[in-house]
Design an enzyme around this catalytic site. Structure first.
Site, PDB file in Angstrom:
ATOM      1  N   HIS A  95      10.179  -5.510 -31.618  1.00 34.54           N
ATOM      2  CA  HIS A  95       8.990  -5.882 -30.998  1.00 34.54           C
ATOM      3  C   HIS A  95       8.595  -7.154 -30.832  1.00 34.54           C
ATOM      4  O   HIS A  95       9.009  -8.045 -31.711  1.00 34.54           O
ATOM      5  CB  HIS A  95       7.902  -5.006 -31.683  1.00 34.54           C
ATOM      6  CG  HIS A  95       7.556  -5.395 -33.280  1.00 34.54           C
ATOM      7  ND1 HIS A  95       8.201  -5.216 -34.303  1.00 34.54           N
ATOM      8  CD2 HIS A  95       6.658  -6.140 -33.690  1.00 34.54           C
ATOM      9  CE1 HIS A  95       7.570  -5.712 -35.136  1.00 34.54           C
ATOM     10  NE2 HIS A  95       6.480  -6.320 -34.803  1.00 34.54           N
ATOM     11  N   ASP A 110       5.333  -9.951 -31.265  1.00 37.70           N
ATOM     12  CA  ASP A 110       3.948 -10.312 -31.757  1.00 37.70           C
ATOM     13  C   ASP A 110       3.251 -11.037 -30.913  1.00 37.70           C
ATOM     14  O   ASP A 110       3.997 -12.260 -30.720  1.00 37.70           O
ATOM     15  CB  ASP A 110       3.942 -11.063 -33.111  1.00 37.70           C
ATOM     16  CG  ASP A 110       4.209  -9.882 -34.332  1.00 37.70           C
ATOM     17  OD1 ASP A 110       4.369  -8.721 -34.383  1.00 37.70           O
ATOM     18  OD2 ASP A 110       4.077 -10.576 -35.527  1.00 37.70           O
ATOM     19  N   HIS A 140      -2.378 -10.583 -32.267  1.00 36.02           N
ATOM     20  CA  HIS A 140      -1.916  -9.861 -33.508  1.00 36.02           C
ATOM     21  C   HIS A 140      -2.736 -10.287 -34.736  1.00 36.02           C
ATOM     22  O   HIS A 140      -3.310  -9.821 -35.635  1.00 36.02           O
ATOM     23  CB  HIS A 140      -0.658  -9.991 -33.934  1.00 36.02           C
ATOM     24  CG  HIS A 140      -0.116  -9.040 -34.862  1.00 36.02           C
ATOM     25  ND1 HIS A 140      -0.656  -7.895 -35.193  1.00 36.02           N
ATOM     26  CD2 HIS A 140       0.991  -9.003 -35.782  1.00 36.02           C
ATOM     27  CE1 HIS A 140       0.159  -7.194 -36.184  1.00 36.02           C
ATOM     28  NE2 HIS A 140       0.902  -7.907 -36.541  1.00 36.02           N
ATOM     29  N   HIS A 151       2.258 -15.478 -40.469  1.00 37.02           N
ATOM     30  CA  HIS A 151       1.846 -15.060 -39.032  1.00 37.02           C
ATOM     31  C   HIS A 151       0.803 -15.837 -38.441  1.00 37.02           C
ATOM     32  O   HIS A 151       0.962 -16.541 -37.285  1.00 37.02           O
ATOM     33  CB  HIS A 151       0.970 -13.637 -39.156  1.00 37.02           C
ATOM     34  CG  HIS A 151       2.221 -12.409 -39.145  1.00 37.02           C
ATOM     35  ND1 HIS A 151       2.907 -11.871 -40.203  1.00 37.02           N
ATOM     36  CD2 HIS A 151       2.927 -12.034 -38.062  1.00 37.02           C
ATOM     37  CE1 HIS A 151       3.665 -11.345 -39.729  1.00 37.02           C
ATOM     38  NE2 HIS A 151       3.653 -10.968 -38.467  1.00 37.02           N
ATOM     39  N   GLU A 166      10.213  -9.655 -33.837  1.00 36.04           N
ATOM     40  CA  GLU A 166      10.607  -9.356 -35.259  1.00 36.04           C
ATOM     41  C   GLU A 166      11.399  -7.872 -35.034  1.00 36.04           C
ATOM     42  O   GLU A 166      11.419  -7.238 -34.101  1.00 36.04           O
ATOM     43  CB  GLU A 166       9.325  -8.731 -36.002  1.00 36.04           C
ATOM     44  CG  GLU A 166       8.422  -9.924 -36.229  1.00 36.04           C
ATOM     45  CD  GLU A 166       6.835  -9.795 -36.737  1.00 36.04           C
ATOM     46  OE1 GLU A 166       6.358 -10.581 -37.503  1.00 36.04           O
ATOM     47  OE2 GLU A 166       6.459  -8.745 -36.124  1.00 36.04           O
TER      48      GLU A 166
HETATM   49 ZN   LIG Z   1       4.606  -7.438 -35.265  1.00 35.65          ZN
END
Ligand SMILES: [Zn+2]
Length: 218
Positions: A59, A61, A65, A169, A181
């Site tokens: 997926h 990000d 997020h 992050h 990721e």
């Molecule tokens: Zn993620």
């Protein structure tokens, strides 16, 4: 090891298949699909319903997020996920450190995918692996300094589990670096590739599942 002669024009799928029972981030929804219509039971077609956390499997990000007013997945610049990319092999069993990155002549605008032992180890089980190889905070800062465009990692988070994952992050997403990721790079040798990775176009989404493929560049 990839046979470059045979696979010169072939795309390599580096996304993980979604299926019931697959690994999930602890506490997250995971993936649950069910057939609501089945031809085997007389229905005119097969039709599924899915419930899933948007950060399951492979997926992307979005900045949103970890950045309160950040950009959502629907506003992702397509160039972040289509174009030349480098697969860098990292042999450190704990984390990706800036000291391991300095030798790679990383340039502004690069799309970097990190191949670690996660690819051959962590994906072998549906149990969540807590000691996966992650991007250290000092490596995250180094990548921001180098102004890379995109960072990919071969397990469910760029940051370490119950470490400084939030900070990693925030550092990357806060600098406008797009993250992939949940890659599986087991079938890919380090080197230069063309990357195509497109997430679902989910309005104001914090992330979305994606199909990701690579093709060797000569
Ligand atoms: Zn993620």
């Amino acid at each position: 090891v990839v046979d470059f002669k045979r696979s010169e024009a072939a795309w390599i799928d580096i996304s993980v298949p979604l299926r019931n029972g697959m690994v999930r981030w602890p506490g997250d929804t995971g993936f649950q699909a069910e057939r609501v219509q089945q031809m085997a039971q007389g229905d005119t077609c097969n039709l599924s319903r899915v419930s899933m956390g948007m950060h399951t499997g492979t997926h992307i990000d979005a900045p949103l997020h970890f950045v309160r007013d950040g950009v959502g997945i629907d506003r992702m610049p397509i160039e972040a996920m289509i174009g030349p990319a480098r697969v860098l092999q990292i042999d450190d069993d704990e984390s990706i450190k800036s000291s391991a990155l300095t030798q790679h002549a990383i340039r502004s605008g690069e799309r970097l995918l990190f191949k670690t032992r996660n690819s051959t180890r962590a994906w072998q089980t549906d149990e969540f692996v807590t000691d996966y190889v992650h991007v250290s905070l000092d490596a995250a800062r180094f990548l921001v300094e180098r102004k890379v465009r995109t960072v990919g990692i071969d397990y469910l988070s760029v940051g370490g589990y119950e470490r400084d994952g939030d900070e990693v992050h925030r550092t990357l997403l806060g600098a406008g670096i797009w993250l992939i990721e949940g890659l599986n790079l087991a079938a890919v040798a380090p080197g230069r590739y063309e990357l195509v990775c497109l997430p679902l176009n989910y309005e104001n989404g914090d992330g979305a599942p994606a199909r990701a493929v690579l093709r060797p560049l000569r």
